[in-house]
Design an enzyme around this catalytic site. Sequence first.
Site, PDB file in Angstrom:
ATOM      1  N   LYS A  24       0.832  -1.208   0.000  1.00 31.12           N
ATOM      2  CA  LYS A  24       0.000   0.000   0.000  1.00 31.12           C
ATOM      3  C   LYS A  24       0.871   1.266   0.000  1.00 31.12           C
ATOM      4  O   LYS A  24       0.670   2.157  -0.819  1.00 31.12           O
ATOM      5  CB  LYS A  24      -0.933  -0.001   1.225  1.00 31.12           C
ATOM      6  CG  LYS A  24      -1.911  -1.173   1.235  1.00 31.12           C
ATOM      7  CD  LYS A  24      -2.842  -1.140   2.420  1.00 31.12           C
ATOM      8  CE  LYS A  24      -2.161  -1.429   3.739  1.00 31.12           C
ATOM      9  NZ  LYS A  24      -1.571  -2.780   3.850  1.00 31.12           N
ATOM     10  N   THR A  25       1.840   1.309   0.921  1.00 26.42           N
ATOM     11  CA  THR A  25       2.717   2.479   0.994  1.00 26.42           C
ATOM     12  C   THR A  25       3.497   2.622  -0.315  1.00 26.42           C
ATOM     13  O   THR A  25       3.648   3.728  -0.854  1.00 26.42           O
ATOM     14  CB  THR A  25       3.693   2.323   2.186  1.00 26.42           C
ATOM     15  OG1 THR A  25       2.907   2.123   3.359  1.00 26.42           O
ATOM     16  CG2 THR A  25       4.571   3.530   2.362  1.00 26.42           C
TER      17      THR A  25
ATOM     18  N   THR B  80      -5.332  -1.366   7.197  1.00 24.01           N
ATOM     19  CA  THR B  80      -5.503  -2.815   7.179  1.00 24.01           C
ATOM     20  C   THR B  80      -6.904  -3.147   7.698  1.00 24.01           C
ATOM     21  O   THR B  80      -7.308  -4.293   7.685  1.00 24.01           O
ATOM     22  CB  THR B  80      -4.453  -3.483   8.095  1.00 24.01           C
ATOM     23  OG1 THR B  80      -4.458  -2.797   9.342  1.00 24.01           O
ATOM     24  CG2 THR B  80      -3.075  -3.434   7.492  1.00 24.01           C
TER      25      THR B  80
ATOM     26  N   ARG C 226       6.407  -8.431   1.521  1.00 22.51           N
ATOM     27  CA  ARG C 226       7.319  -8.111   2.619  1.00 22.51           C
ATOM     28  C   ARG C 226       7.934  -9.386   3.207  1.00 22.51           C
ATOM     29  O   ARG C 226       9.121  -9.428   3.514  1.00 22.51           O
ATOM     30  CB  ARG C 226       6.605  -7.320   3.719  1.00 22.51           C
ATOM     31  CG  ARG C 226       7.559  -6.972   4.855  1.00 22.51           C
ATOM     32  CD  ARG C 226       6.919  -6.140   5.945  1.00 22.51           C
ATOM     33  NE  ARG C 226       6.580  -4.826   5.470  1.00 22.51           N
ATOM     34  CZ  ARG C 226       5.421  -4.226   5.738  1.00 22.51           C
ATOM     35  NH1 ARG C 226       4.497  -4.841   6.454  1.00 22.51           N
ATOM     36  NH2 ARG C 226       5.200  -3.021   5.287  1.00 22.51           N
TER      37      ARG C 226
END
Length: 338
Positions: free
Chosen positions: A68-69, A162, A221
């Site tokens: 998202k970031t 989230t 991640r």
Amino acid sequence: MDFEKPIEMLNLADKAEIEGQDFQPKKFNDYLGQQELKDKLMLYTKAAALRNEALDHVLLFGPPGLGKTTLAQIIANEMNVGIKICTGPMLERTGDLVAILSSLEPKEVLFIDEIHRLATNVEEVLYSAMEQFKVDVIIGQGVGAKSVSLPLNPFTLIGATTKTGLISAPLRTRFSITERLDFYTSKDLAQIIYQSSKHLNINLAESAALMISKASRGTPRIAKKILRRIRDFAQINNNNIADDNLVAQALHFLNIDQEGLTSVDIMILKTMITSFDGGPVGLETLAAMVGEDAETIENVYEPYLMRQGYIEKTARGRQIPYKTLPYLKNRFIGQKTI
Ligand SMILES: Nc1ncnc2c1ncn2[C@@H]1O[C@H](COP(=O)(O)OP(=O)(O)OP(=O)(O)O)[C@@H](O)[C@H]1O
Ligand SMILES: [Mg+2]
């Protein structure tokens, strides 16, 4: 009970360690997977850029570590504008938000992570800022106090969360683009791993990338975290070459579950099997027995377990689907059912 200890959820320090040094996608082309979402965002950004306007406000939601970031940064890059980054809890007072909003250049992106954690009065300032590009501020005190409307440059708010369920309806409806990020397929994740391996100077076989992807919970991640450990392994044991054999050995050594299940996932499943014969069991009860809070189970662990088909939500609580129960009993309890 004796649990295996596969890879754990990442804490913030891990996050910084990995993301500070790794390859970070800067353009849509480097952002692999999530094709449908990417196509939409590419179109919206291109159209806004052609009109020379700020992109409409975007709300991105989905489990941690899916990008998202990264997407927010890519959007700003592709629009050729700056980005200011903050988190919901960071903006404690309305003045903090007003200061940031009034410093935004035309079309700039304001990214608010964990936007569900904004204080109510701070959130209310956002309403007029998002809708009319203005904020109302009170100047002075007592009888002399007056409300002044402060115009803002048109900007794009990108909110990430989230937990969409925790975003108030007035805020949610002010985002004209709302998109969900889903877990990555093994194939897409393998490409991300392969892309990262080039930047980390590992000689990674494509088939080995696929092995890593399957243990990565559909999450870039986690994939990147595992890849860094594999790099250590390959460097010390195999001249920086990570083939299938080395990756299999490394995953085994690191105690990483073949499907990427964490010890908490396994505990959840074992608890459901041993104490409730597969369920149904209420979320709160399950959380208390596993020693995690209900929110974490619901937002961090459960989505992946549901995606694997190991848990389903029913009106009476969580349960292991009838068809999967024998397999899970066999895998985690070592007991066959009839
Ligand atoms: N599609 C992708 N292609 C390549 N790398 C990606 C992709 N998505 C995410 N990553 C990488 O995965 C890591 C995590 O991504 P990011 O921080 O954007 O996730 P997030 O959704 O913002 O997580 P959180 O909810 O914890 O804030 C970063 O190192 C990022 O570069
Ligand atoms: Mg983030």
